[in-house]
Design an enzyme around this catalytic site. Sequence first.
Site, PDB file in Angstrom:
ATOM      1  CB  SER A  10      -0.779  -0.062   1.120  1.00  0.00           C
ATOM      2  OG  SER A  10      -0.132  -0.088   2.450  1.00  0.00           O
ATOM      3  CG  ASP A 166      -3.993   4.990   7.924  1.00  0.00           C
ATOM      4  OD1 ASP A 166      -3.132   5.606   7.834  1.00  0.00           O
ATOM      5  OD2 ASP A 166      -4.221   4.153   6.909  1.00  0.00           O
ATOM      6  CG  HIS A 169      -1.764   3.713   4.576  1.00  0.00           C
ATOM      7  ND1 HIS A 169      -2.648   2.896   5.412  1.00  0.00           N
ATOM      8  CD2 HIS A 169      -1.120   2.377   3.859  1.00  0.00           C
ATOM      9  CE1 HIS A 169      -2.719   1.695   5.211  1.00  0.00           C
ATOM     10  NE2 HIS A 169      -1.671   1.337   4.349  1.00  0.00           N
TER      11      HIS A 169
END
Length: 194
Positions: A10, A166, A169
Amino acid sequence: MKNIIFFGDSLTAGHGLPAAASFPALIQARLDAAGLPYRAYNYGISGETSAGGRQRLASMLARHSVDVFVLALGANDGLRGIAVRETTANLRFILQEVRRQFPAAQRVLAGLQVPFDLGPLGLPGLGRYAQEFGSLFGSLAGTEGVAFIPSLLAGVLGRPELNLPDRVHPNAAGQQVLAANVWAVLEPLLRVQA
């Protein structure tokens, strides 16, 4: 035109952001601005582990010739507490398979850390795990003779203003920092090859 493959998770995919904000896309903009004859391909998949990368490697290598291969996997292994020896074996397999199929390709390994301090959780051995995990990348880069980005997340890890809510990221500004971290190692290699 030569190909650069960014093979990751990611962090590479640019989770939660438009594709143009991912660090591989930002690297493409730098390549274009520098007049370097490379095309960047983003093979980042959110949630990918080193084992998953190992499984999908063959299909990717069948699609493209590889001139430069940037491996940025392992963060999800660290988050899941996968044994360091397993992560190391998977990353070594990926690097060696790229070398086997494309002997002239430049290979680059991005270093990663577990994105939070596991020690205070009170679970025995987690602090040591984080340390062993963080050191596997430099050791592997040395034994495989590949270029090394010491820390993909340098300058971003632990900085809320550079991460999505979060706190794991990178946001668009954080992806700019990742691009700079990668470019610092990549640019000299590309200028030699171009």
